[in-house]
Design a protein around this motif. Structure first.
Motif, PDB file in Angstrom:
ATOM      1  N   PHE A 143       0.803  -1.226   0.000  1.00  0.00           N
ATOM      2  CA  PHE A 143       0.000   0.000   0.000  1.00  0.00           C
ATOM      3  C   PHE A 143       0.835   1.275   0.000  1.00  0.00           C
ATOM      4  CE2 PHE A 143      -2.543   3.091   2.689  1.00  0.00           C
ATOM      5  CZ  PHE A 143      -3.285   3.565   1.616  1.00  0.00           C
ATOM      6  N   TYR A 144       1.667   1.464   1.035  1.00  0.00           N
ATOM      7  CA  TYR A 144       2.416   2.720   1.121  1.00  0.00           C
ATOM      8  C   TYR A 144       3.328   2.948  -0.083  1.00  0.00           C
ATOM      9  CZ  TYR A 144       0.739   3.686   5.839  1.00  0.00           C
ATOM     10  OH  TYR A 144      -0.061   3.975   6.921  1.00  0.00           O
ATOM     11  N   PRO A 145       4.056   1.926  -0.550  1.00  0.00           N
ATOM     12  CA  PRO A 145       4.884   2.153  -1.733  1.00  0.00           C
ATOM     13  C   PRO A 145       4.071   2.423  -3.006  1.00  0.00           C
ATOM     14  CG  PRO A 145       5.641   0.222  -0.526  1.00  0.00           C
ATOM     15  CD  PRO A 145       4.323   0.607   0.046  1.00  0.00           C
ATOM     16  N   SER A 146       2.769   2.112  -2.967  1.00  0.00           N
ATOM     17  CA  SER A 146       1.953   2.248  -4.173  1.00  0.00           C
ATOM     18  C   SER A 146       1.160   3.548  -4.236  1.00  0.00           C
ATOM     19  CB  SER A 146       0.975   1.064  -4.282  1.00  0.00           C
ATOM     20  OG  SER A 146       1.665  -0.168  -4.329  1.00  0.00           O
ATOM     21  N   ILE A 147       1.155   4.319  -3.151  1.00  0.00           N
ATOM     22  CA  ILE A 147       0.378   5.562  -3.159  1.00  0.00           C
ATOM     23  C   ILE A 147       0.920   6.502  -4.228  1.00  0.00           C
ATOM     24  CG2 ILE A 147      -0.155   7.647  -1.836  1.00  0.00           C
ATOM     25  CD1 ILE A 147      -0.431   5.942   0.633  1.00  0.00           C
ATOM     26  N   ASN A 148       0.038   6.924  -5.102  1.00  0.00           N
ATOM     27  CA  ASN A 148       0.401   7.788  -6.227  1.00  0.00           C
ATOM     28  C   ASN A 148       0.431   9.243  -5.755  1.00  0.00           C
ATOM     29  OD1 ASN A 148      -0.156   9.594  -8.562  1.00  0.00           O
ATOM     30  ND2 ASN A 148      -0.121   7.674  -9.710  1.00  0.00           N
ATOM     31  N   HIS A 149       1.583   9.892  -5.875  1.00  0.00           N
ATOM     32  CA  HIS A 149       1.721  11.260  -5.390  1.00  0.00           C
ATOM     33  C   HIS A 149       0.733  12.215  -6.047  1.00  0.00           C
ATOM     34  CE1 HIS A 149       6.182  10.661  -3.988  1.00  0.00           C
ATOM     35  NE2 HIS A 149       5.313   9.981  -3.271  1.00  0.00           N
ATOM     36  N   GLU A 150       0.552  12.070  -7.344  1.00  0.00           N
ATOM     37  CA  GLU A 150      -0.334  13.005  -8.058  1.00  0.00           C
ATOM     38  C   GLU A 150      -1.769  12.870  -7.581  1.00  0.00           C
ATOM     39  OE1 GLU A 150       0.954  15.286  -9.836  1.00  0.00           O
ATOM     40  OE2 GLU A 150       2.956  14.385  -9.693  1.00  0.00           O
ATOM     41  N   ILE A 151      -2.227  11.641  -7.386  1.00  0.00           N
ATOM     42  CA  ILE A 151      -3.591  11.418  -6.909  1.00  0.00           C
ATOM     43  C   ILE A 151      -3.752  11.977  -5.504  1.00  0.00           C
ATOM     44  CG2 ILE A 151      -5.291   9.653  -6.270  1.00  0.00           C
ATOM     45  CD1 ILE A 151      -4.158   7.920  -8.531  1.00  0.00           C
ATOM     46  N   LEU A 156      -5.846  16.260  -1.872  1.00  0.00           N
ATOM     47  CA  LEU A 156      -5.638  17.334  -0.899  1.00  0.00           C
ATOM     48  C   LEU A 156      -6.199  18.653  -1.415  1.00  0.00           C
ATOM     49  CD1 LEU A 156      -1.968  16.484   0.158  1.00  0.00           C
ATOM     50  CD2 LEU A 156      -3.994  16.226   1.585  1.00  0.00           C
ATOM     51  N   ARG A 157      -6.043  18.900  -2.699  1.00  0.00           N
ATOM     52  CA  ARG A 157      -6.521  20.159  -3.294  1.00  0.00           C
ATOM     53  C   ARG A 157      -8.047  20.274  -3.262  1.00  0.00           C
ATOM     54  NH1 ARG A 157      -2.749  23.064  -6.150  1.00  0.00           N
ATOM     55  NH2 ARG A 157      -0.717  22.030  -6.416  1.00  0.00           N
ATOM     56  N   LYS A 158      -8.732  19.156  -3.178  1.00  0.00           N
ATOM     57  CA  LYS A 158     -10.195  19.202  -3.123  1.00  0.00           C
ATOM     58  C   LYS A 158     -10.696  19.810  -1.819  1.00  0.00           C
ATOM     59  CE  LYS A 158     -10.902  15.174  -6.115  1.00  0.00           C
ATOM     60  NZ  LYS A 158     -11.416  13.776  -6.194  1.00  0.00           N
ATOM     61  N   LYS A 159      -9.857  19.775  -0.804  1.00  0.00           N
ATOM     62  CA  LYS A 159     -10.274  20.265   0.517  1.00  0.00           C
ATOM     63  C   LYS A 159      -9.497  21.508   0.941  1.00  0.00           C
ATOM     64  CE  LYS A 159     -13.023  19.451   4.017  1.00  0.00           C
ATOM     65  NZ  LYS A 159     -14.473  19.604   3.833  1.00  0.00           N
ATOM     66  N   LEU A 169       2.790  20.739   2.102  1.00  0.00           N
ATOM     67  CA  LEU A 169       2.382  19.334   2.018  1.00  0.00           C
ATOM     68  C   LEU A 169       3.058  18.648   0.834  1.00  0.00           C
ATOM     69  CD1 LEU A 169      -1.428  19.676   2.804  1.00  0.00           C
ATOM     70  CD2 LEU A 169       0.317  18.719   4.294  1.00  0.00           C
ATOM     71  N   GLU A 170       3.102  19.342  -0.293  1.00  0.00           N
ATOM     72  CA  GLU A 170       3.734  18.747  -1.476  1.00  0.00           C
ATOM     73  C   GLU A 170       5.231  18.569  -1.267  1.00  0.00           C
ATOM     74  OE1 GLU A 170       3.852  19.349  -6.340  1.00  0.00           O
ATOM     75  OE2 GLU A 170       2.486  20.545  -5.100  1.00  0.00           O
ATOM     76  N   GLU A 171       5.854  19.499  -0.560  1.00  0.00           N
ATOM     77  CA  GLU A 171       7.290  19.374  -0.271  1.00  0.00           C
ATOM     78  C   GLU A 171       7.563  18.112   0.538  1.00  0.00           C
ATOM     79  OE1 GLU A 171      11.219  19.662   0.677  1.00  0.00           O
ATOM     80  OE2 GLU A 171       9.671  19.414   2.209  1.00  0.00           O
ATOM     81  N   ILE A 172       6.706  17.832   1.505  1.00  0.00           N
ATOM     82  CA  ILE A 172       6.878  16.633   2.331  1.00  0.00           C
ATOM     83  C   ILE A 172       6.583  15.375   1.525  1.00  0.00           C
ATOM     84  CG2 ILE A 172       5.943  15.395   4.326  1.00  0.00           C
ATOM     85  CD1 ILE A 172       5.445  18.192   5.597  1.00  0.00           C
ATOM     86  N   ILE A 173       5.502  15.390   0.742  1.00  0.00           N
ATOM     87  CA  ILE A 173       5.118  14.211  -0.042  1.00  0.00           C
ATOM     88  C   ILE A 173       6.191  13.851  -1.059  1.00  0.00           C
ATOM     89  CG2 ILE A 173       3.491  13.388  -1.807  1.00  0.00           C
ATOM     90  CD1 ILE A 173       1.331  15.035  -0.274  1.00  0.00           C
ATOM     91  N   ARG A 174       6.767  14.862  -1.705  1.00  0.00           N
ATOM     92  CA  ARG A 174       7.754  14.608  -2.760  1.00  0.00           C
ATOM     93  C   ARG A 174       9.194  14.586  -2.239  1.00  0.00           C
ATOM     94  NH1 ARG A 174       5.094  14.848  -7.553  1.00  0.00           N
ATOM     95  NH2 ARG A 174       3.302  16.246  -7.772  1.00  0.00           N
TER      96      ARG A 174
END
Length: 354
Positions: A143-151, A156-159, A169-174
């Protein structure tokens, strides 16, 4: 869906950073990094405030650790300062927003919930015998290795519409440790997983009308009276994961006859009228007791291991196991007394053995 703005100033506010430090240091006051910040918190927290305000903050390099329980995984760790404090500062502001959007029966990384609460909820479901004859027990492959960053970022942008918060948030994710995944062990990772699967949860509950559904991180159970409905749902879930989340349903996902096999979930085997410790957990518990009896273990290890075991066993039907291996085990009683004396604490199991 309401989108929230003006969040970044709340995140980097010095009072929020102080609260983040207070939360992040709990149980870690013996860490050298924590003591360093404690010696002059204003210096470090204002430094962090300015780096966030000026957007010079960058996620530190990760260190990794291989673990083998319950299965081989790589755990990623970040330094206490500045990263863990930043993560807590983010959660202080964003968690109340996101928690309102989650389904009731999500039990991972939610205040006041957790493994035991989720297990008791499952036992409550099992009382409805007519409508819970079968159980679809699923999890997600890697699961964790498969989470798609773009999705994840689009979710996150929806909220969130605050551009500065999205930058952070994007800095941490990427960040480098997250080039191909959401790092396991990162404080925000489990919460990101809740957000990533939030729309799926609502799809299960509101589109598929599954009333008896519980999820903990990437594991879930769905109970229903009709095996055929669950077989069709299993196919639909696999399609949903593939088409919407770039995920793969674990091939071991199966449908169980509840009355024959019970439901093995969240560390326990839950049956209609009783609950047992999971077989692998019971084996590990007995092995741990034998190890403590036959080795000169560290007093802290003895006390923490025994009390941790009691904590798990007290949430299931384990009267005989507790008596045999702990409460009426003379070796363990003596070892606990000696360890408590060395640690200068009251023997924590004395009330149970009287």
């Amino acid at each position: 869906m309401k989108r929230h703005g003006n969040l970044f100033e709340k995140i980097i506010d010095i009072n929020n950073l102080r609260l983040a430090h207070a939360n992040a240091r709990k149980g870690k006051t013996h860490y050298s990094a924590v003591r360093l910040v404690d010696n002059d918190p204003d210096k470090f927290l204002w430094q962090l405030h300015n780096s966030l305000k000026n957007k010079t903050f960058a996620t530190s390099p990760y260190t990794t650790k291989q673990i083998y329980e319950p299965k081989p995984r790589i755990i990623y760790k970040l330094p206490y300062f500045p990263d863990r404090i930043v993560h807590h500062a983010i959660m202080n502001v964003l968690q109340p927003i996101w928690d309102k959007t989650f389904i009731f029966d999500l039990y991972s990384a939610i205040p006041g919930k957790g493994i035991h609460t989720g297990s008791y909820r499952l036992r409550q479901f099992l009382r409805d015998r007519e409508n819970t004859r079968y159980c679809l027990k699923f999890d997600i492959s890697k699961f964790y290795p498969s989470i798609n960053h773009e999705i994840l970022i689009q979710t996150l942008r929806k909220k969130i519409k605050c551009k500065d918060t999205l930058w952070l948030l994007e800095e941490i994710i990427r960040s480098p440790g997250g080039d191909t995944n959401i790092p396991i062990g990162n404080y925000l990772s489990q919460y990101f997983s809740n957000i990533y699967l939030n729309e799926f949860d609502h799809w299960v509950k509101e589109t598929k009308h599954m009333r008896h559904y519980i999820r903990y991180c990437d594991d879930g159970v769905i109970l229903h009276k009709d095996r055929g409905v669950l077989q069709e749902l299993k196919r639909d879930i696999a399609s949903y994961f593939y088409e919407n989340l770039d995920l793969t349903l674990n091939p071991k996902t199966c449908i169980i006859d509840v009355d024959k096999h019970g439901v093995d979930f969240l560390g326990y085997r839950c049956f209609r009228y009783h609950t047992l410790l999971r077989k692998s957990s019971a084996i590990n518990f007995k092995r741990k007791i034998r190890f403590i009896e036959s080795h000169s273990a560290n007093p802290s290890f003895i006390v923490s291991s025994i009390m941790s075991s009691i904590g798990w066993l007290m949430h299931c039907d384990s009267y005989n196991m507790l008596n045999k291996y702990i409460y009426r085990n003379k070796n363990i009683i003596l070892l606990m007394e000696a360890a408590s004396e060395q640690l200068n604490i009251k023997n924590p199991i004395i009330n149970y053995t009287r």
